[in-house]
Every structure is written in C-alpha cells, then in structure tokens.
Write a protein that holds these residues in place. Sequence first.
Motif, short mmCIF file in Angstrom:
data_model
loop_
_atom_site.label_atom_id
_atom_site.label_comp_id
_atom_site.label_asym_id
_atom_site.label_seq_id
_atom_site.Cartn_x
_atom_site.Cartn_y
_atom_site.Cartn_z
N PRO A 138 0.83 -1.21 0.00
CA PRO A 138 0.00 0.00 0.00
C PRO A 138 0.87 1.26 0.00
N GLY A 139 0.50 2.20 -0.88
CA GLY A 139 1.24 3.45 -0.93
C GLY A 139 2.44 3.43 -1.84
N ILE A 140 2.57 2.39 -2.67
CA ILE A 140 3.68 2.30 -3.62
C ILE A 140 3.12 2.25 -5.04
N ALA A 141 3.69 3.06 -5.95
CA ALA A 141 3.28 3.04 -7.35
C ALA A 141 4.49 2.73 -8.22
N TYR A 142 4.29 1.98 -9.31
CA TYR A 142 5.36 1.68 -10.24
C TYR A 142 4.76 1.19 -11.56
N VAL A 143 5.60 1.07 -12.55
CA VAL A 143 5.15 0.60 -13.87
C VAL A 143 5.31 -0.91 -13.94
N ARG A 144 4.25 -1.59 -14.32
CA ARG A 144 4.28 -3.05 -14.47
C ARG A 144 3.60 -3.42 -15.78
N ASP A 145 4.37 -4.04 -16.67
CA ASP A 145 3.85 -4.45 -17.98
C ASP A 145 3.21 -3.27 -18.74
N GLY A 146 3.85 -2.11 -18.62
CA GLY A 146 3.39 -0.93 -19.35
C GLY A 146 2.29 -0.15 -18.68
N ASP A 147 1.73 -0.69 -17.60
CA ASP A 147 0.66 0.00 -16.88
C ASP A 147 1.16 0.47 -15.51
N ILE A 148 0.49 1.49 -14.97
CA ILE A 148 0.82 1.97 -13.62
C ILE A 148 0.10 1.10 -12.60
N PHE A 149 0.88 0.46 -11.76
CA PHE A 149 0.30 -0.34 -10.68
C PHE A 149 0.41 0.47 -9.39
N VAL A 150 -0.70 0.60 -8.70
CA VAL A 150 -0.68 1.37 -7.45
C VAL A 150 -1.71 0.80 -6.48
N LEU A 151 -1.32 0.72 -5.22
CA LEU A 151 -2.24 0.39 -4.14
C LEU A 151 -2.43 1.64 -3.29
N PRO A 152 -3.65 1.95 -2.86
CA PRO A 152 -3.90 3.18 -2.09
C PRO A 152 -2.96 3.29 -0.89
N SER A 153 -2.53 4.51 -0.62
CA SER A 153 -1.62 4.73 0.51
C SER A 153 -2.37 4.52 1.82
N ARG A 154 -1.63 4.28 2.86
CA ARG A 154 -2.23 4.04 4.17
C ARG A 154 -1.63 5.03 5.16
N PHE A 155 -2.47 5.53 6.03
CA PHE A 155 -1.99 6.42 7.08
C PHE A 155 -1.60 5.59 8.30
N ILE A 156 -0.59 6.06 8.99
CA ILE A 156 -0.13 5.39 10.20
C ILE A 156 -1.04 5.80 11.34
N GLU A 157 -1.78 4.85 11.87
CA GLU A 157 -2.79 5.16 12.89
C GLU A 157 -2.17 5.52 14.23
N ASN A 158 -1.24 4.71 14.69
CA ASN A 158 -0.63 4.95 16.00
C ASN A 158 0.76 5.56 15.80
N LEU A 159 0.84 6.86 15.90
CA LEU A 159 2.11 7.55 15.66
C LEU A 159 3.16 7.23 16.73
N ASP A 160 2.70 6.74 17.87
CA ASP A 160 3.66 6.34 18.92
C ASP A 160 4.49 5.14 18.50
N ASP A 161 4.00 4.39 17.49
CA ASP A 161 4.74 3.22 17.02
C ASP A 161 6.00 3.61 16.25
N LEU A 162 6.05 4.83 15.78
CA LEU A 162 7.21 5.25 14.99
C LEU A 162 8.41 5.56 15.90
N PRO A 163 9.59 5.14 15.49
CA PRO A 163 10.78 5.57 16.24
C PRO A 163 10.98 7.06 16.05
N PHE A 164 11.61 7.71 17.00
CA PHE A 164 11.85 9.14 16.88
C PHE A 164 12.72 9.42 15.64
N PRO A 165 12.54 10.59 15.02
CA PRO A 165 13.35 10.90 13.83
C PRO A 165 14.84 10.86 14.13
N ASP A 166 15.60 10.35 13.18
CA ASP A 166 17.05 10.23 13.35
C ASP A 166 17.69 11.62 13.29
N ARG A 167 18.41 11.98 14.33
CA ARG A 167 19.00 13.32 14.41
C ARG A 167 20.53 13.26 14.39
#
Length: 441
Positions: A138-167
């Motif tokens: 989900p959320g990735i688009a690319y060309v496959r056999d001459g056509d655009i293949f895409v699955l709808p993007s997904r939002f991250i529901e629980n933002l606490d699951d993300l590691p803190f941004p790398d600084r």
Amino acid sequence: MRVLLINPYSGGYYYRLGAVYPPLGLMYICSSLRKKGYSVNFVDMNVERFDWKNFDFGEYDVVGISVDTVRFPVAEKIAERAKACGTTVVMGGPHATAFYETILRQGLCDYVVLGEGERAFSDLVESIANKEKHPHIPGIAYVRDGDIFVLPSRFIENLDDLPFPDREKVYLYRTKFAGERATSLITSRGCPFNCEFCSASQFMGRRIRWRSVENVVDELKILKKMGYGSVIFFDDNFTINPKRVVNLCEEMLRKDLRFKWWAFSRADELLGHEDMVEAMSKAGCKMLFIGFESADDEVLEEYGKNLKSGIAFDVVKFLKKYRIDVFASFVIGALKDTKKTIEKTVKFARKLKASIVQFSILTPYPGTALFEKLKHLIVEKDWRKFDGTHLVFKHPNFSSKELKRLFIKAYYAVYTSPRLIFRRGIPFLIRLLTRREAYSL
C-alpha cells in the motif's frame, strides 16, 4: 542493503531567512530503516554540499529522494543521474504523490511512495532486498507491464509506534529562535480543514492522528539533553485540541522541560480558550504562526478559510495579554483580489502590529483543490517559481509583473514602518526578497 536518502536544495521563504530545519519526514524514514537493520546515509543539500553531478550513486542499492514542487527540477536531475548509475531510485513527497503517473511514465524513478513514507518505504526496501520487483505494498506506485500499478496509501494510525526521527546530523543546522538553538518536531498529522491552496489535508489526511503526550515529552527530553533551548511544533494545526495542548503544557512544566517555542494555529481556535493560551504561555510559547490571509471577507470565502477578517485584531490583542507574539501570514492574488483589496490587506497587516508579517502570492500547488481549479490557467512551466513569490497562472486582474510589484510593495510598507524598521527592517527585506540559487541544473 545500502540506502541513500536525499533532501534536495530549497530556496523558499524560510531558507532565505536562515530558518532551515531538519526534514522530519526523511528523518523518520531514516530511523525506521535503521530500526530494521539497513545501512542508511542521509544528505540534506540545504546544509551540506553534495556534488550529485559526479557522485557515484552505484555505491547504494536504493536512492530515495524527497520531492516538493519547488525542488522538483533539482530532484529530477538527481534522479536521472542516480538511474544512470544503475541503482534503484524512489521518489516521495507532495509533488511526487500528486504527479506519480507522469514521473513514472518519464522513467525518472523505479517507484513512487505516496503520502506518508515510513512504512511504505521500509516495506519497499525489504522487497527490493528480497529481489521482488513487483511488490504489493500500500502506498507504492510503479510501472508493471506498461501499466501503472498502485495500491492506495495508508496512514499510520498509531504515531507512537514510529521511532523518533534520526537526528545524527543535527549539528549541521544553525537555526535559532528567541536566542536559543532551535529544532523542529511534530506531535500530530492531518488537518480537518480544506483551505483550497493547502495540500496538508490531501497529503496527511483530514482526520487528525495524535501522538500521546507521554511520547512527545520523551522526545522533548532527548532534545533537551542534546542542548536545544527552543523547538518549533510543525503540526499543521497545533491548537485544534485545547485539552490536549493544556495536558502537554502541564506535563512539560512538571518535567521541567523549559523551551522557548512556537507553533502553527488558527485564529478561531484561540478566542474562548484562555486556559489553553495561558498554559501555552507558562510552558514557553513565544509565538504562533496564524494565517489571516486577507482583509477582505470575500477573498477569505474564496480561500475556504471559514473566517471573518475582523477576528485578527481580537486574536493579536488576546495573545499579547499572555506575551505571545504573532507571525501573521497573508496571501495575495486571489481571483477576487483587486489592487484595492490588496492595498486594504497591506494596511490591515500594518495596523495588526504582528511581530512578523509574511506575504505570499497565491500559488496552485499540485495536490491542492486550487491546482485542479486553475490548472487550465497555469502558464509557468518552471516549477522553481512555485515558491509563493511568483504569479504562475493567468490572473483575471493582474499581470505577473503587476502582482510582483504589489508583493514587494507590501513588504516594503510593513517593514519600513517605525515599529518594525529597527527590529527587522531593510536587512530582513533583502534576505527575504533575494533568491539564492546554490545549485545549477
């Protein structure tokens, strides 16, 4: 797997003022990849030299490039160079999300990440490592056999699951606010409003997702240990949930997290919430960025702001009671704008007595409702001019030169006033209105 993430050069408003902040989106992706054990290098062309014309991208398995509209010409050239070196190229960001079909048809990259990238890009790198050329992610688009293949993007529901941004590279950033070393963080994603010139609700969704107060405080503790005395909350709308803001401010005080900070807000979220504003002031809030946009109510209606202009004076007076400055933003060049309404807005901005005033020329960014509305009128082909300082579409009332003249005149009128000339004045105008092109194409 070796991954290179690139943040192309930008010459926009904040860059010209010296307010260059770390790109949180790429930093979140960087930490998400490193959490999975991948080797990641991160380059921000706004703060470090990067000779992309002679760089050997073939040293990396995947090159990811962040793309918004004004930076697309640079990103395009980098992508072409990386592709020529035989590596897998991925593009993401607002512009790539809006124009993924065109970008893929041009062969600029192998994949486009749509919307939020932490999970989608991480899953994509894993698929590439496993030699899966056509992953179902989900959320990735690319060309496959001459056509655009895409699955709808997904939002991250629980933002606490993300590691803190790398600084890892924060030492490269020299931005200060209120005399303190400053950096940015975000505590929520999404915006329920639908201002026609803004892409936030399209890119991040109209449903707000919040990090927990505890999670935000844990990141603030890290920033304090790193020596920061100032932070900027980059939420699209920091004050939309007054109770949460109060809880966060109270927790910052309990944990003795003394920062000087500013955030983005809306005028109609402040009046009537004195407990929130008081808590913000006690917790170190020194400024709020507020989009007042125009002094003309018909123009505000056109923008979809759902506000009346008169609220601005009440808000500024209210915030001054708690010693919170206002960064007031205005947009000129609405279809209903005339020379008279723009002059009215400039006089309004002078009388408002905000600490900082920003003017932008209405720009139909890809991915916005405004772009769909005006795309048949767009005459400018150079994406670098989609920076808020150029008229890029055929306007019913102004030529490009006429509106640019009014734009410069607006800044001159505000920043040569006796109140501001000694605080910011001419040097501020020179930095703001001078374009710096650090990278040739």
